[in-house]
Design an enzyme around this catalytic site. Structure first.
Site, mmCIF file in Angstrom:
data_model
loop_
_atom_site.group_PDB
_atom_site.id
_atom_site.type_symbol
_atom_site.label_atom_id
_atom_site.label_comp_id
_atom_site.label_asym_id
_atom_site.label_seq_id
_atom_site.Cartn_x
_atom_site.Cartn_y
_atom_site.Cartn_z
ATOM 1 N N SER A 142 -18.592 42.631 -56.138
ATOM 2 C CA SER A 142 -19.655 42.317 -57.098
ATOM 3 C C SER A 142 -20.743 43.371 -56.915
ATOM 4 O O SER A 142 -20.789 44.044 -55.862
ATOM 5 C CB SER A 142 -20.236 40.939 -56.765
ATOM 6 O OG SER A 142 -21.473 40.731 -57.425
ATOM 7 N N TYR A 155 -23.102 34.215 -50.936
ATOM 8 C CA TYR A 155 -22.373 35.073 -51.885
ATOM 9 C C TYR A 155 -22.601 36.557 -51.561
ATOM 10 O O TYR A 155 -21.651 37.346 -51.493
ATOM 11 C CB TYR A 155 -22.846 34.750 -53.303
ATOM 12 C CG TYR A 155 -22.041 35.395 -54.412
ATOM 13 C CD1 TYR A 155 -20.874 34.808 -54.887
ATOM 14 C CD2 TYR A 155 -22.465 36.586 -55.013
ATOM 15 C CE1 TYR A 155 -20.144 35.386 -55.921
ATOM 16 C CE2 TYR A 155 -21.739 37.174 -56.042
ATOM 17 C CZ TYR A 155 -20.580 36.567 -56.496
ATOM 18 O OH TYR A 155 -19.867 37.147 -57.518
HETATM 19 P P1 NAD Z 1 -14.121 32.018 -62.835
HETATM 20 O O1 NAD Z 1 -14.815 30.784 -62.358
HETATM 21 O O2 NAD Z 1 -13.893 32.199 -64.315
HETATM 22 O O3 NAD Z 1 -12.717 32.171 -62.082
HETATM 23 C C1 NAD Z 1 -12.594 31.924 -60.700
HETATM 24 C C2 NAD Z 1 -11.131 31.736 -60.374
HETATM 25 O O4 NAD Z 1 -11.017 31.460 -58.970
HETATM 26 C C3 NAD Z 1 -10.508 30.547 -61.103
HETATM 27 O O5 NAD Z 1 -9.172 30.852 -61.445
HETATM 28 C C4 NAD Z 1 -10.543 29.439 -60.035
HETATM 29 O O6 NAD Z 1 -9.570 28.427 -60.226
HETATM 30 C C5 NAD Z 1 -10.250 30.265 -58.803
HETATM 31 N N1 NAD Z 1 -10.623 29.610 -57.543
HETATM 32 C C6 NAD Z 1 -11.813 29.083 -57.179
HETATM 33 N N2 NAD Z 1 -11.720 28.530 -55.956
HETATM 34 C C7 NAD Z 1 -10.436 28.733 -55.533
HETATM 35 C C8 NAD Z 1 -9.713 28.392 -54.357
HETATM 36 N N3 NAD Z 1 -10.285 27.729 -53.332
HETATM 37 N N4 NAD Z 1 -8.413 28.751 -54.288
HETATM 38 C C9 NAD Z 1 -7.796 29.397 -55.305
HETATM 39 N N5 NAD Z 1 -8.434 29.742 -56.446
HETATM 40 C C10 NAD Z 1 -9.739 29.409 -56.542
HETATM 41 O O7 NAD Z 1 -14.972 33.232 -62.249
HETATM 42 P P2 NAD Z 1 -15.003 34.796 -62.602
HETATM 43 O O8 NAD Z 1 -16.323 35.062 -63.206
HETATM 44 O O9 NAD Z 1 -13.774 35.231 -63.297
HETATM 45 O O10 NAD Z 1 -15.031 35.381 -61.101
HETATM 46 C C11 NAD Z 1 -13.909 35.983 -60.484
HETATM 47 C C12 NAD Z 1 -14.369 36.879 -59.349
HETATM 48 O O11 NAD Z 1 -15.236 37.885 -59.865
HETATM 49 C C13 NAD Z 1 -15.154 36.160 -58.251
HETATM 50 O O12 NAD Z 1 -14.806 36.691 -56.987
HETATM 51 C C14 NAD Z 1 -16.596 36.502 -58.592
HETATM 52 O O13 NAD Z 1 -17.424 36.464 -57.461
HETATM 53 C C15 NAD Z 1 -16.428 37.908 -59.129
HETATM 54 N N6 NAD Z 1 -17.551 38.352 -59.989
HETATM 55 C C16 NAD Z 1 -17.823 37.728 -61.187
HETATM 56 C C17 NAD Z 1 -18.869 38.191 -61.961
HETATM 57 C C18 NAD Z 1 -19.221 37.588 -63.306
HETATM 58 O O14 NAD Z 1 -20.247 37.955 -63.870
HETATM 59 N N7 NAD Z 1 -18.417 36.696 -63.869
HETATM 60 C C19 NAD Z 1 -19.634 39.269 -61.513
HETATM 61 C C20 NAD Z 1 -19.334 39.867 -60.304
HETATM 62 C C21 NAD Z 1 -18.270 39.401 -59.543
#
Ligand code: NAD
Length: 260
Positions: A142, A155
């Protein structure tokens, strides 16, 4: 471009993980989906991806907070697909509170899912990658792997940690045909972000438009969300032979946020 390769994408039932899994399938890779959600919906996603791209797609319900389940996910992938060439450590959760009020259980869960799971999964896939002298490990960190924001102690600690793990993995595999890189997105348009908008609008007494510009995208100079398709395309590039010399990097995809 990835025909014959097999990829595990953790946390791929939603958002960025699903975007990356879709991009891999589109390039001809076999895919292991993982994550939580409605069983019927997950099965529809799995079957649609497989049929549309004519690739093998399987699903693992492994909980990324449980080391034994992570090892089991990798064993199942090897049983069902024969090998694992690409690992994307993407599963992640968020919790926001000042340190004095941050619940210990939330800290432990974020460190386990956002950081330790990547260690356990990497440990499980490395022997096969080393044997075949080819592998790609992509850690979804991130912008918070590079800079901090208040109230996100667990985080930010986990995401800085995964950038460190990326560098160590790159060092240990540099002569083995394996690369390990971190992707560092700013705000990406996913369900995780979408659901914050009405909540923040209420908390700040602002319109949803104001929340997007003045709260969420305040540090993101291009003032727009990245898309999961952009991240999928980057993961495909990092998995290609063209990226064979890129390893140990932390690549911002943040509209200029960390250039400040
Ligand atoms: P999201 O909530 O849409 O997806 C998260 C995924 O992780 C889902 O498939 C969920 O079921 C799975 N998950 C959660 N806990 C779990 C567990 N214990 N075991 C297995 N699967 C699990 O979120 P996203 O926005 O797609 O985020 C995905 C990654 O990207 C994360 O690591 C997040 O920190 C990172 N990220 C997101 C953003 C953003 O703006 N959306 C920005 C920077 C980084």
């Amino acid at each position: 471009m990835l025909k014959g390769k097999v990829a595990i994408v953790t946390g791929s039932t939603s958002g960025i993980g699903l975007g990356i899994a879709t991009a891999f399938a589109g390039e001809g890779a076999g895919v292991v989906l993982n994550g939580f959600g409605d069983a019927g919906e997950i099965e529809r996603t799995r079957a649609d991806l497989a049929a549309k791209h004519n690739v093998r797609v399987t699903y693992s319900s492994a909980d990324m907070s449980k080391p034994a389940a992570i090892a089991g996910m990798v064993q199942d992938a090897i049983r069902d697909h024969g090998k694992v060439d690409i690992l994307v450590n993407n599963a992640g959760i968020q919790f926001v509170a000042p340190i004095e009020e941050f619940p210990e259980a939330r800290w432990d869960a974020i460190i386990a899912i956002n950081l330790s799971s990547a260690f356990h999964a990497t440990k499980a896939v490395l022997p096969g990658m080393k044997q075949r002298k080819w592998g790609r490990i992509i850690n979804v960190a991130s912008a918070h792997g590079l800079v901090a924001s208040a109230y996100k102690s667990a985080y930010v600690a986990a995401k800085h940690g995964i950038v460190g793990l990326t560098k160590v993995t790159a060092m240990e595999t540099a002569e083995e045909g394996i690369t390990c890189n971190a992707i560092c997105p700013g705000y990406v348009w996913t369900p995780l972000v979408q659901k914050q908008i009405p909540e923040q609008a209420k908390a700040h007494n602002m319109s949803e438009d104001e929340v997007i510009k003045k709260v969420l995208l305040v540090n993101q100079p291009n003032k727009r969300f990245a898309t999961v398709e952009e991240l999928g395309a980057l993961a495909v590039f990092l998995s290609s032979d063209a990226a064979a010399s890129m390893t140990g990097t932390a690549l911002p995809v943040d509209g200029g946020w960390t250039a400040h």
